[in-house]
Design a protein around this motif. Structure first.
Motif, PDB file in Angstrom:
ATOM      1  N   GLY A  28       0.786  -1.225   0.000  1.00 20.44           N
ATOM      2  CA  GLY A  28       0.000   0.000   0.000  1.00 20.44           C
ATOM      3  C   GLY A  28       0.819   1.276   0.000  1.00 20.44           C
ATOM      4  O   GLY A  28       0.286   2.340   0.324  1.00 20.44           O
ATOM      5  N   GLU A  29       2.079   1.201  -0.395  1.00 25.66           N
ATOM      6  CA  GLU A  29       2.947   2.378  -0.433  1.00 25.66           C
ATOM      7  C   GLU A  29       3.491   2.601  -1.837  1.00 25.66           C
ATOM      8  O   GLU A  29       3.559   1.677  -2.649  1.00 25.66           O
ATOM      9  CB  GLU A  29       4.121   2.227   0.532  1.00 25.66           C
ATOM     10  CG  GLU A  29       3.741   2.192   2.006  1.00 25.66           C
ATOM     11  CD  GLU A  29       4.957   2.104   2.903  1.00 25.66           C
ATOM     12  OE1 GLU A  29       4.846   2.507   4.069  1.00 25.66           O
ATOM     13  OE2 GLU A  29       6.023   1.616   2.450  1.00 25.66           O
ATOM     14  N   VAL A  30       3.911   3.831  -2.101  1.00 26.56           N
ATOM     15  CA  VAL A  30       4.659   4.144  -3.319  1.00 26.56           C
ATOM     16  C   VAL A  30       5.997   4.747  -2.921  1.00 26.56           C
ATOM     17  O   VAL A  30       6.155   5.288  -1.815  1.00 26.56           O
ATOM     18  CB  VAL A  30       3.892   5.131  -4.225  1.00 26.56           C
ATOM     19  CG1 VAL A  30       2.530   4.582  -4.595  1.00 26.56           C
ATOM     20  CG2 VAL A  30       3.769   6.503  -3.577  1.00 26.56           C
ATOM     21  N   LEU A  31       6.962   4.638  -3.829  1.00 25.19           N
ATOM     22  CA  LEU A  31       8.261   5.275  -3.622  1.00 25.19           C
ATOM     23  C   LEU A  31       8.280   6.576  -4.412  1.00 25.19           C
ATOM     24  O   LEU A  31       8.018   6.579  -5.623  1.00 25.19           O
ATOM     25  CB  LEU A  31       9.393   4.360  -4.080  1.00 25.19           C
ATOM     26  CG  LEU A  31      10.816   4.855  -3.774  1.00 25.19           C
ATOM     27  CD1 LEU A  31      11.041   4.928  -2.266  1.00 25.19           C
ATOM     28  CD2 LEU A  31      11.854   3.957  -4.440  1.00 25.19           C
ATOM     29  N   VAL A  32       8.551   7.673  -3.725  1.00 20.05           N
ATOM     30  CA  VAL A  32       8.572   8.989  -4.342  1.00 20.05           C
ATOM     31  C   VAL A  32      10.005   9.494  -4.420  1.00 20.05           C
ATOM     32  O   VAL A  32      10.739   9.471  -3.411  1.00 20.05           O
ATOM     33  CB  VAL A  32       7.706   9.985  -3.541  1.00 20.05           C
ATOM     34  CG1 VAL A  32       7.852  11.397  -4.095  1.00 20.05           C
ATOM     35  CG2 VAL A  32       6.239   9.559  -3.566  1.00 20.05           C
ATOM     36  N   GLU A  33      10.405   9.912  -5.618  1.00 21.10           N
ATOM     37  CA  GLU A  33      11.661  10.638  -5.769  1.00 21.10           C
ATOM     38  C   GLU A  33      11.382  12.095  -5.398  1.00 21.10           C
ATOM     39  O   GLU A  33      10.590  12.775  -6.049  1.00 21.10           O
ATOM     40  CB  GLU A  33      12.173  10.540  -7.202  1.00 21.10           C
ATOM     41  CG  GLU A  33      13.500  11.258  -7.412  1.00 21.10           C
ATOM     42  CD  GLU A  33      13.968  11.195  -8.857  1.00 21.10           C
ATOM     43  OE1 GLU A  33      15.110  10.795  -9.092  1.00 21.10           O
ATOM     44  OE2 GLU A  33      13.158  11.554  -9.758  1.00 21.10           O
ATOM     45  N   VAL A  34      12.000  12.549  -4.334  1.00 18.88           N
ATOM     46  CA  VAL A  34      11.672  13.847  -3.741  1.00 18.88           C
ATOM     47  C   VAL A  34      12.297  14.978  -4.552  1.00 18.88           C
ATOM     48  O   VAL A  34      13.501  14.970  -4.832  1.00 18.88           O
ATOM     49  CB  VAL A  34      12.149  13.903  -2.280  1.00 18.88           C
ATOM     50  CG1 VAL A  34      11.919  15.292  -1.691  1.00 18.88           C
ATOM     51  CG2 VAL A  34      11.436  12.840  -1.447  1.00 18.88           C
ATOM     52  N   ALA A  35      11.478  15.947  -4.917  1.00 16.88           N
ATOM     53  CA  ALA A  35      11.975  17.176  -5.523  1.00 16.88           C
ATOM     54  C   ALA A  35      12.184  18.252  -4.463  1.00 16.88           C
ATOM     55  O   ALA A  35      13.120  19.050  -4.541  1.00 16.88           O
ATOM     56  CB  ALA A  35      11.004  17.676  -6.588  1.00 16.88           C
ATOM     57  N   TYR A  94      13.280  14.900   4.242  1.00 16.82           N
ATOM     58  CA  TYR A  94      14.610  15.447   3.969  1.00 16.82           C
ATOM     59  C   TYR A  94      15.475  14.350   3.345  1.00 16.82           C
ATOM     60  O   TYR A  94      16.511  13.962   3.890  1.00 16.82           O
ATOM     61  CB  TYR A  94      15.280  15.900   5.259  1.00 16.82           C
ATOM     62  CG  TYR A  94      14.746  17.129   5.953  1.00 16.82           C
ATOM     63  CD1 TYR A  94      13.461  17.614   5.752  1.00 16.82           C
ATOM     64  CD2 TYR A  94      15.554  17.796   6.870  1.00 16.82           C
ATOM     65  CE1 TYR A  94      12.996  18.720   6.435  1.00 16.82           C
ATOM     66  CE2 TYR A  94      15.098  18.907   7.560  1.00 16.82           C
ATOM     67  CZ  TYR A  94      13.817  19.371   7.339  1.00 16.82           C
ATOM     68  OH  TYR A  94      13.353  20.478   8.026  1.00 16.82           O
ATOM     69  N   ALA A  95      15.100  13.874   2.212  1.00 15.66           N
ATOM     70  CA  ALA A  95      15.819  12.781   1.567  1.00 15.66           C
ATOM     71  C   ALA A  95      15.519  12.808   0.079  1.00 15.66           C
ATOM     72  O   ALA A  95      14.582  13.470  -0.379  1.00 15.66           O
ATOM     73  CB  ALA A  95      15.401  11.437   2.162  1.00 15.66           C
ATOM     74  N   GLU A  96      16.309  12.055  -0.689  1.00 16.50           N
ATOM     75  CA  GLU A  96      16.101  12.007  -2.129  1.00 16.50           C
ATOM     76  C   GLU A  96      14.966  11.061  -2.525  1.00 16.50           C
ATOM     77  O   GLU A  96      14.418  11.181  -3.610  1.00 16.50           O
ATOM     78  CB  GLU A  96      17.394  11.618  -2.825  1.00 16.50           C
ATOM     79  CG  GLU A  96      18.469  12.701  -2.717  1.00 16.50           C
ATOM     80  CD  GLU A  96      19.759  12.334  -3.406  1.00 16.50           C
ATOM     81  OE1 GLU A  96      20.310  13.210  -4.113  1.00 16.50           O
ATOM     82  OE2 GLU A  96      20.228  11.188  -3.245  1.00 16.50           O
ATOM     83  N   LYS A  97      14.612  10.132  -1.632  1.00 17.05           N
ATOM     84  CA  LYS A  97      13.493   9.230  -1.878  1.00 17.05           C
ATOM     85  C   LYS A  97      12.797   8.938  -0.557  1.00 17.05           C
ATOM     86  O   LYS A  97      13.438   8.922   0.501  1.00 17.05           O
ATOM     87  CB  LYS A  97      13.970   7.917  -2.509  1.00 17.05           C
ATOM     88  CG  LYS A  97      14.564   8.057  -3.896  1.00 17.05           C
ATOM     89  CD  LYS A  97      15.056   6.703  -4.420  1.00 17.05           C
ATOM     90  CE  LYS A  97      15.710   6.854  -5.788  1.00 17.05           C
ATOM     91  NZ  LYS A  97      16.253   5.570  -6.283  1.00 17.05           N
ATOM     92  N   VAL A  98      11.489   8.671  -0.618  1.00 21.97           N
ATOM     93  CA  VAL A  98      10.738   8.342   0.583  1.00 21.97           C
ATOM     94  C   VAL A  98       9.574   7.440   0.202  1.00 21.97           C
ATOM     95  O   VAL A  98       8.971   7.600  -0.864  1.00 21.97           O
ATOM     96  CB  VAL A  98      10.238   9.620   1.297  1.00 21.97           C
ATOM     97  CG1 VAL A  98       9.268  10.404   0.429  1.00 21.97           C
ATOM     98  CG2 VAL A  98       9.618   9.289   2.643  1.00 21.97           C
ATOM     99  N   ALA A  99       9.281   6.454   1.050  1.00 26.75           N
ATOM    100  CA  ALA A  99       8.123   5.581   0.865  1.00 26.75           C
ATOM    101  C   ALA A  99       6.917   6.222   1.539  1.00 26.75           C
ATOM    102  O   ALA A  99       7.001   6.655   2.698  1.00 26.75           O
ATOM    103  CB  ALA A  99       8.397   4.199   1.446  1.00 26.75           C
TER     104      ALA A  99
END
Length: 328
Positions: A28-35, A94-99
């Motif tokens: 039930g999660e997605v991985l987001v590349e954080v802008a 505060y990261a380049e990717k987050v679930a």
């Protein structure tokens, strides 16, 4: 990937941009590349060692982000790789990717660029859940928000005006009050020079505020109750002025008033999802129409998070401070 880590609690210098393992999206999660992410008071408390993330959350600070979906976890429907989103987080912004749990995702609203969208999830969820879902602010009522020039305050002013309330704000300088007026505030109170109870009563012919959104806690508790109108509702969302105060129950009884206190970060997933759904239904159309807009003070590279924390703690900003990654 890289993230802002906190090897040891402390001042802004405790924030370290370091290489860390990539997160993996769960059920039930997605991985987001954080802008981009945004800086909140809760991040400062976490940096100082006073506000740890809930169990299972990312250890890195950051309660909201905007970016692009790069992977889907099991059981995800309704979202696709490449979607531009913003999200409410329990940590990890505060990261380049987050679930991110899908219930905490929002599409980037019309008319808002991807980086600026990072200024929206936490403030819209906080304001809508407290002012409207809990305190039930209605058209024609008087609403007081403390810290009107803050990220929370600038959003609260706009949403209250959008539903037809009369809006009062406190802020610490004429410049900040002027910005609040530009956003729609009707009653401007300089808390360094004026007593907000006295000024509010003057402006309302002694009636007071129907709803108060408070970030100060104990320091303002007694005066907030005095400032409430009959059937008034005080919503406490911060403890910048302390956590223990004396509450005059007789004053509450005489006004048939209510005091609530809530936090967003520690809520169960289903409660957060319900709040996000309400924000998408009620707030996103206002943003798309240009009636409500995010207010951003400045944007810094995420590796300079320490400087962003110094700016937040110094207090001269209006609205949100954003942090961007190389993906922005």
């Amino acid at each position: 990937m890289h993230a802002i880590t906190i090897p040891e609690p402390g001042g802004p210098e405790a924030l370290v941009w370091a290489e860390v393992p990539d997160p993996e999206p769960g059920e039930g999660e997605v991985l987001v590349e954080v802008a981009a992410s945004a800086v909140n008071r809760a991040d400062v408390l976490q940096r100082q060692g006073f506000y740890n993330p809930p169990p299972g959350a990312s250890p890195y600070p950051g309660l909201e982000c905007a970016g692009r979906i790069v992977a889907l976890g099991p059981g995800v429907a309704g979202w696709a790789v490449g979607d531009e989103v913003c999200a409410l987080l329990s940590g990890g912004g505060y990261a380049e990717k987050v679930a991110v749990p899908v219930g905490q995702l929002l599409p980037v609203p019309d008319g808002v660029d991807l980086v600026t969208a990072a200024a929206l999830p936490e403030v819209t969820a906080t304001v809508w859940s407290n002012v409207f879902m809990v305190a039930h602010l209605r058209p024609g009522e008087t609403f007081l928000v403390h810290g009107g020039a803050s990220g929370i305050g600038t959003m609260a002013v706009q949403l209250a005006k959008a539903v037809g309330a009369r809006v009062a704000v406190t802020a610490g300088s004429p410049e900040k009050l002027a910005r609040c007026a530009e956003l729609g505030a009707d009653i401007l109170i300089d808390y360094r020079q004026q007593d907000f109870v006295e000024e509010l009563h003057k402006a309302t012919d002694g009636a007071g505020a129907d709803v108060i959104l408070d970030i100060m806690g104990a320091k303002y508790l007694e005066r907030n109750v005095k400032a409430l109108a009959v059937n008034g509702r005080l919503a406490v969302i911060g403890l910048q002025g302390g956590r223990k105060g004396e509450l005059d129950l007789g004053a509450l009884l005489s006004k048939r008033a209510a005091v609530t206190a809530t936090s967003l970060r520690m809520r169960p997933l289903d409660e957060k999802a319900a709040i996000i759904a309400a924000v998408r239904e009620h707030v996103w159309p206002l943003i798309g129409a240009g009636t409500v807009r995010p207010v951003v003070d400045r944007t810094l590279p995420m590796a300079e998070a320490a400087e962003a924390h110094r700016a937040l703690e110094a207090g001269p900003h209006v609205g949100k401070i954003l942090l961007t990654t190389p993906a922005a």
